[in-house]
Design an enzyme around this catalytic site. Structure first.
Site, short mmCIF file in Angstrom:
data_model
loop_
_atom_site.label_atom_id
_atom_site.label_comp_id
_atom_site.label_asym_id
_atom_site.label_seq_id
_atom_site.Cartn_x
_atom_site.Cartn_y
_atom_site.Cartn_z
CB ALA A 11 -0.90 0.01 1.22
CB CYS A 12 1.86 3.94 -1.69
SG CYS A 12 1.12 4.09 -3.33
N GLY A 13 0.02 5.88 -0.53
CA GLY A 13 -1.04 6.88 -0.39
C GLY A 13 -2.05 6.84 -1.52
CB THR A 18 5.75 4.60 -3.62
OG1 THR A 18 4.61 4.71 -2.78
CG2 THR A 18 6.33 5.96 -3.88
CB ILE A 44 -2.37 3.54 3.27
CG1 ILE A 44 -2.09 3.05 4.69
CG2 ILE A 44 -2.78 4.99 3.30
CD1 ILE A 44 -1.18 1.87 4.81
#
Lengths: 95, 156
Positions: A11-13, A18, A44
């Site tokens: 997970a990323c924003g 990423t 996320i």
């Protein structure tokens, strides 16, 4: 009997940038170590909807809450600062 | 959709004391050139506050601000070299900051199509020679050619 396939959340924003790069690294790591696991890439904020089925969360963001599953922070996959440590944390968490 | 590298999106000597000023000017440029919607600017500034994008490298801090695909028209990367280093919070940290001299503001449209470009962008952050070049080169068309080469993009 085959082990149950494990699920790794990456997970990323935004769930697009990423986590894409980190997800690829994780898939390569799992394959190289013959770990029966699949990667699910998400934001996320979406982790909650997968958390119950997943075995591990790998993330590049801050953690806004506690999770029921182990968490590995993987920003260093992007900067390549001691990536071996992250490799080991992921493999240990999936043992 | 292939990512475009546009000379108009290479900003050298960008002035600003706070990261919001920097992000705002970069987002304005993306909007002026038509790559993003007018909603991109507030979205990218808001996202940087929650999900910081400062990354330490061996040379100097680099930020990779970005936001959701709904705010993007056409994928591209805006590069800015700052007049003076500006503090950004480090990705994955609550409050720890790093002085940043270079930012790649990414306008992304879909995830997997851009994996190769994203991986190569991350490789630039690990390439001290490339970082030194990007910190010094004054000619925008040379920087553009350098980025196309490093990111493996062939212009159509």
């Amino acid at each position: 009997m085959m082990d149950r396939q494990k699920i790794v959340l990456v997970a990323c924003g935004t769930g697009i940038a990423t986590s894409t790069v980190v997800g690829q690294k994780v898939e390569t790591l799992l394959a190289a170590n013959h770990v029966n696991a699949k990667v699910i890439q998400c934001k996320i904020t979406e982790v909650g909807s997968y958390e119950d089925q997943a075995d591990l969360l790998v993330t590049t963001t801050i953690l806004s809450r506690a999770y029921k599953i182990p968490v590995v922070k993987a920003v260093n996959y992007l900067t390549n600062i001691n990536p071996g440590k992250i490799d080991q944390e992921i493999l240990d968490a999936l043992k | 959709m292939q990512i475009k590298i546009d000379e108009d999106l290479i900003i050298l000597g960008l002035k600003g004391k706070a990261k919001e000023e920097i992000l705002s000017q970069m987002a304005d440029k993306l909007f002026e050139c038509g790559y993003v919607k007018d909603s991109y600017k507030s979205a990218v500034i808001a996202r940087e506050k929650v999900f910081a994008t400062g990354l330490p490298t061996a040379s100097y801090g680099v930020a990779i601000p970005h936001t959701d695909i709904v705010h993007v028209n056409e994928p591209t990367i805006c590069m800015a070299r700052f007049d003076q280093a500006v503090d950004f919070v480090i990705m994955g940290e609550e409050t720890e900051t790093i002085p940043v001299k270079l930012a790649f503001m990414m306008a992304m449209k879909e995830q997997h199509a851009q994996l190769g470009v994203l991986q190569k962008l991350m490789a630039i952050l690990q390439d001290q020679t490339a970082l030194l070049y990007l910190a010094e080169e004054k000619n925008k068309s040379k920087i553009k050619a350098f980025m196309l080469d490093k990111l493996g993009i062939e212009e159509k």
